[in-house]
Design a protein around this motif. Structure first.
Motif, PDB file in Angstrom:
ATOM      1  N   ASP A  20       0.832  -1.208   0.000  1.00 29.54           N
ATOM      2  CA  ASP A  20       0.000   0.000   0.000  1.00 29.54           C
ATOM      3  C   ASP A  20       0.864   1.255   0.000  1.00 29.54           C
ATOM      4  O   ASP A  20       0.586   2.215  -0.728  1.00 29.54           O
ATOM      5  N   THR A  23       2.470   1.637  -3.387  1.00 24.92           N
ATOM      6  CA  THR A  23       1.455   2.079  -4.351  1.00 24.92           C
ATOM      7  C   THR A  23       1.214   3.577  -4.214  1.00 24.92           C
ATOM      8  O   THR A  23       1.148   4.308  -5.209  1.00 24.92           O
ATOM      9  N   TRP A  24       1.106   4.046  -2.973  1.00 21.54           N
ATOM     10  CA  TRP A  24       0.890   5.482  -2.737  1.00 21.54           C
ATOM     11  C   TRP A  24       2.102   6.288  -3.220  1.00 21.54           C
ATOM     12  O   TRP A  24       1.950   7.309  -3.895  1.00 21.54           O
TER      13      TRP A  24
END
Length: 103
Positions: A20, A23-24
């Motif tokens: 996550d 991805t950010w």
């Protein structure tokens, strides 16, 4: 990655939180998730290559300082042992003279 490098497919397991975060980070940098991962891996290797000589020099200085301390320690003990041996030698010479004088 340069155009002449062969690409290899890789299956990778990551903790969900790390995926996550990557991805950010990828979205904020304008890269794909794969591009972000490749960028960060390449950057970590370059950083490691640049830091390695400095770390090695620091490690060598620490070893030199330890060796200097070891040399001083052994030198002091050697000098004490030498003084003891010299004193024993003198004592034995005195004893030998006393024995010769008795005869």
């Amino acid at each position: 990655m340069s155009d002449d490098q062969e690409e290899v497919r890789l299956t990778l397991r990551l903790p969900a939180g790390l995926r996550d975060r990557l991805t950010w980070e990828a979205s904020t940098s304008g890269r794909s998730l794969n591009g972000e991962m490749v960028y960060r891996l390449e950057k970590s290797l370059v950083d490691a290559d640049q830091a390695e000589p400095a770390e090695r020099v620091a490690e060598l200085w620490q070893r030199i300082e330890k060796l200097e301390g070891d040399v001083e320690f052994f030198q002091n003990h050697f000098e004490m042992d030498l003084r003891r041996l010299e004193a024993r030698f003198v004592d034995q010479q005195v004893e030998l003279r006393i024995l010769r004088d008795k005869d």
